[in-house]
Design a protein around this motif. Structure first.
Motif, PDB file in Angstrom:
ATOM      1  N   TYR A  24       0.819  -1.209   0.000  1.00 18.75           N
ATOM      2  CA  TYR A  24       0.000   0.000   0.000  1.00 18.75           C
ATOM      3  C   TYR A  24       0.851   1.257   0.000  1.00 18.75           C
ATOM      4  O   TYR A  24       0.436   2.299  -0.536  1.00 18.75           O
ATOM      5  N   LEU A  25       2.051   1.188   0.590  1.00 20.62           N
ATOM      6  CA  LEU A  25       2.991   2.297   0.445  1.00 20.62           C
ATOM      7  C   LEU A  25       3.351   2.474  -1.029  1.00 20.62           C
ATOM      8  O   LEU A  25       3.382   3.594  -1.547  1.00 20.62           O
ATOM      9  N   CYS A  26       3.602   1.355  -1.683  1.00 24.57           N
ATOM     10  CA  CYS A  26       3.922   1.401  -3.115  1.00 24.57           C
ATOM     11  C   CYS A  26       2.745   1.931  -3.922  1.00 24.57           C
ATOM     12  O   CYS A  26       2.930   2.589  -4.956  1.00 24.57           O
ATOM     13  N   GLY A  27       1.518   1.660  -3.431  1.00 25.22           N
ATOM     14  CA  GLY A  27       0.332   2.131  -4.129  1.00 25.22           C
ATOM     15  C   GLY A  27       0.265   3.646  -4.233  1.00 25.22           C
ATOM     16  O   GLY A  27      -0.359   4.186  -5.163  1.00 25.22           O
ATOM     17  N   LEU A  28       0.899   4.342  -3.306  1.00 31.01           N
ATOM     18  CA  LEU A  28       0.930   5.803  -3.356  1.00 31.01           C
ATOM     19  C   LEU A  28       1.734   6.311  -4.548  1.00 31.01           C
ATOM     20  O   LEU A  28       1.597   7.462  -4.955  1.00 31.01           O
ATOM     21  N   LEU A  29       2.594   5.446  -5.086  1.00 33.33           N
ATOM     22  CA  LEU A  29       3.536   5.873  -6.124  1.00 33.33           C
ATOM     23  C   LEU A  29       3.068   5.538  -7.533  1.00 33.33           C
ATOM     24  O   LEU A  29       3.648   6.007  -8.514  1.00 33.33           O
ATOM     25  N   ASP A  30       2.036   4.703  -7.639  1.00 37.28           N
ATOM     26  CA  ASP A  30       1.573   4.221  -8.941  1.00 37.28           C
ATOM     27  C   ASP A  30       1.291   5.373  -9.904  1.00 37.28           C
ATOM     28  O   ASP A  30       0.553   6.317  -9.583  1.00 37.28           O
ATOM     29  N   GLY A  31       1.922   5.276 -11.068  1.00 33.70           N
ATOM     30  CA  GLY A  31       1.701   6.258 -12.119  1.00 33.70           C
ATOM     31  C   GLY A  31       2.458   7.555 -11.939  1.00 33.70           C
ATOM     32  O   GLY A  31       2.374   8.438 -12.794  1.00 33.70           O
ATOM     33  N   VAL A  32       3.197   7.689 -10.831  1.00 33.27           N
ATOM     34  CA  VAL A  32       3.918   8.932 -10.576  1.00 33.27           C
ATOM     35  C   VAL A  32       5.428   8.704 -10.510  1.00 33.27           C
ATOM     36  O   VAL A  32       6.208   9.467 -11.080  1.00 33.27           O
ATOM     37  N   VAL A  33       5.836   7.660  -9.802  1.00 39.04           N
ATOM     38  CA  VAL A  33       7.259   7.356  -9.622  1.00 39.04           C
ATOM     39  C   VAL A  33       7.562   6.003 -10.252  1.00 39.04           C
ATOM     40  O   VAL A  33       6.896   5.013  -9.958  1.00 39.04           O
ATOM     41  N   GLY A  34       8.561   5.974 -11.116  1.00 35.20           N
ATOM     42  CA  GLY A  34       8.988   4.718 -11.723  1.00 35.20           C
ATOM     43  C   GLY A  34      10.111   4.105 -10.917  1.00 35.20           C
ATOM     44  O   GLY A  34      11.074   4.801 -10.557  1.00 35.20           O
ATOM     45  N   TYR A  35       9.987   2.828 -10.581  1.00 36.22           N
ATOM     46  CA  TYR A  35      11.043   2.142  -9.835  1.00 36.22           C
ATOM     47  C   TYR A  35      10.971   0.658 -10.168  1.00 36.22           C
ATOM     48  O   TYR A  35       9.955   0.160 -10.663  1.00 36.22           O
ATOM     49  N   ASP A  36      12.053  -0.047  -9.895  1.00 36.28           N
ATOM     50  CA  ASP A  36      12.126  -1.472 -10.230  1.00 36.28           C
ATOM     51  C   ASP A  36      11.931  -2.380  -9.032  1.00 36.28           C
ATOM     52  O   ASP A  36      11.428  -3.496  -9.174  1.00 36.28           O
ATOM     53  N   ASP A 153      14.057  11.154 -11.441  1.00 36.13           N
ATOM     54  CA  ASP A 153      14.140  12.528 -11.950  1.00 36.13           C
ATOM     55  C   ASP A 153      13.609  13.527 -10.915  1.00 36.13           C
ATOM     56  O   ASP A 153      13.105  13.155  -9.852  1.00 36.13           O
ATOM     57  N   GLU A 154      13.746  14.801 -11.237  1.00 33.76           N
ATOM     58  CA  GLU A 154      13.403  15.858 -10.285  1.00 33.76           C
ATOM     59  C   GLU A 154      11.936  15.788  -9.866  1.00 33.76           C
ATOM     60  O   GLU A 154      11.599  16.002  -8.698  1.00 33.76           O
ATOM     61  N   ALA A 155      11.054  15.514 -10.813  1.00 30.25           N
ATOM     62  CA  ALA A 155       9.622  15.454 -10.504  1.00 30.25           C
ATOM     63  C   ALA A 155       9.323  14.288  -9.569  1.00 30.25           C
ATOM     64  O   ALA A 155       8.508  14.419  -8.633  1.00 30.25           O
ATOM     65  N   GLU A 156       9.989  13.143  -9.784  1.00 30.00           N
ATOM     66  CA  GLU A 156       9.779  11.983  -8.912  1.00 30.00           C
ATOM     67  C   GLU A 156      10.277  12.261  -7.501  1.00 30.00           C
ATOM     68  O   GLU A 156       9.592  11.941  -6.515  1.00 30.00           O
ATOM     69  N   VAL A 157      11.459  12.870  -7.396  1.00 30.59           N
ATOM     70  CA  VAL A 157      12.016  13.176  -6.078  1.00 30.59           C
ATOM     71  C   VAL A 157      11.140  14.203  -5.361  1.00 30.59           C
ATOM     72  O   VAL A 157      10.879  14.077  -4.154  1.00 30.59           O
ATOM     73  N   ALA A 158      10.651  15.185  -6.106  1.00 31.70           N
ATOM     74  CA  ALA A 158       9.787  16.203  -5.500  1.00 31.70           C
ATOM     75  C   ALA A 158       8.501  15.563  -4.964  1.00 31.70           C
ATOM     76  O   ALA A 158       8.019  15.923  -3.876  1.00 31.70           O
ATOM     77  N   TYR A 159       7.951  14.624  -5.715  1.00 30.76           N
ATOM     78  CA  TYR A 159       6.729  13.930  -5.268  1.00 30.76           C
ATOM     79  C   TYR A 159       7.016  13.112  -4.004  1.00 30.76           C
ATOM     80  O   TYR A 159       6.235  13.145  -3.039  1.00 30.76           O
ATOM     81  N   LEU A 160       8.140  12.402  -4.001  1.00 38.04           N
ATOM     82  CA  LEU A 160       8.516  11.613  -2.825  1.00 38.04           C
ATOM     83  C   LEU A 160       8.742  12.510  -1.610  1.00 38.04           C
ATOM     84  O   LEU A 160       8.395  12.152  -0.485  1.00 38.04           O
ATOM     85  N   GLN A 161       9.316  13.683  -1.848  1.00 37.50           N
ATOM     86  CA  GLN A 161       9.515  14.630  -0.748  1.00 37.50           C
ATOM     87  C   GLN A 161       8.177  15.085  -0.171  1.00 37.50           C
ATOM     88  O   GLN A 161       8.021  15.189   1.053  1.00 37.50           O
ATOM     89  N   ARG A 162       7.210  15.333  -1.040  1.00 38.49           N
ATOM     90  CA  ARG A 162       5.892  15.773  -0.561  1.00 38.49           C
ATOM     91  C   ARG A 162       5.219  14.684   0.269  1.00 38.49           C
ATOM     92  O   ARG A 162       4.411  14.975   1.157  1.00 38.49           O
ATOM     93  N   LEU A 163       5.551  13.419  -0.017  1.00 40.26           N
ATOM     94  CA  LEU A 163       4.962  12.307   0.725  1.00 40.26           C
ATOM     95  C   LEU A 163       5.638  12.066   2.079  1.00 40.26           C
ATOM     96  O   LEU A 163       5.131  11.277   2.874  1.00 40.26           O
TER      97      LEU A 163
END
Length: 265
Positions: A24-36, A153-163
């Motif tokens: 469910y933590l990963c669910g917060l990232l769906d479609g916004v942050v790409g990771y493997d 990328d910057e947008a992904e890191v910014a999103y993670l920071q907001r979380l």
């Protein structure tokens, strides 16, 4: 916040204290942050690392995860930062790692480090949240991206920071549901038993320097950490190599990993 976001947060809150928290933590990232890959570890001083969420997606061998949990974690910058009370929050591995970490035995060992790629010299982009629960006890939720997919990328890191406030609060609450065996033994100890066992014939000062070498510090970095000259570090290094009857950092790493493997039998 749209309805989809609200639903994701609601599911996350409901999962606190359960084994489903990681997905469910990963669910917060769906479609916004790409990771493997992703993982959630409980780190406690001188206790085996506990994998609470396995998001390695079958890309890491079981024996590698076992070796990491038994003692490989001791060389992981996220563990080291957690035990040294580094400020919590979101951190890139590269921000926490010592200066020679990415050429160290740990970083390039496919049998010890559960990363996406173990190519020599490859800096896998890993980013994670450190959440302190109590003294020398922390939860770390991290995401990893393969070399061929580039860095976050910057947008992904910014999103993670907001979380960060949401993830931190969630993991703090999750920690309250973990068994009360979290209190660590040997609270006054400065050196984990695996280092003492593998390097037992060394003096305390030599063991400390060997630990820093294994964790990826250069001579200059060790000198800075300990407040001594680089020449003194070299003398200690020469003497500890002589005592261990080795002649290189690679041999020191093999000695330590051999000890961990033997302890796990």
């Amino acid at each position: 916040m749209n309805t989809q976001d609200v639903d994701a947060v609601a599911r996350l809150i409901a999962a606190i204290g359960s084994a489903t928290l990681g997905p469910y933590l990963c669910g917060l990232l769906d479609g916004v942050v790409g990771y493997d890959m992703s993982c959630l570890y409980l780190f406690r001083f001188d206790q085996p690392a506990e994998l609470l969420h396995d998001g390695y997606r079958g890309q890491v061998a079981v024996r590698t995860l076992d070796a990491y949990s038994r003692g490989g974690y001791l060389l992981d910058p996220f563990y080291v930062a957690s035990m040294n009370r580094h400020p919590g929050g979101l951190w890139h591995m590269s921000e926490l790692a010592p200066d020679s970490f990415f050429s160290s035995g740990f970083a390039i060992s496919p049998d010890l480090h559960p990363c996406v790629s173990s190519t020599h010299g490859t800096q896998i982009d890993e980013i994670g949240y450190i959440v302190h629960l109590q003294t020398r006890t922390a939860l770390v939720f991290s995401l990893m991206k393969a070399q061929e997919h580039g860095a976050f990328d910057e947008a992904e890191v910014a999103y993670l920071q907001r979380l960060t406030p949401l993830v931190s609060a969630t993991l703090e609450q999750h920690g309250r549901h973990l068994p009360r065996h979290l209190e660590t033994a040997g609270a006054d100890s400065q050196l984990e038993s695996a280092f003492v066992g593998a390097l037992g014939q060394l003096t305390e000062a030599q063991r400390h320097i060997a630990k820093l070498l294994l964790q990826g510090h250069s001579n200059a970095s060790i000198a800075c950490q300990l407040g001594i000259s680089e020449g003194t570090v070299k003398v200690h290094k020469h003497n500890l190599y002589q005592r261990l009857e080795i002649s290189s950092h690679a041999e020191l790493f093999r000695l330590f990993i051999g000890y961990i493997a033997q302890a796990g039998r």
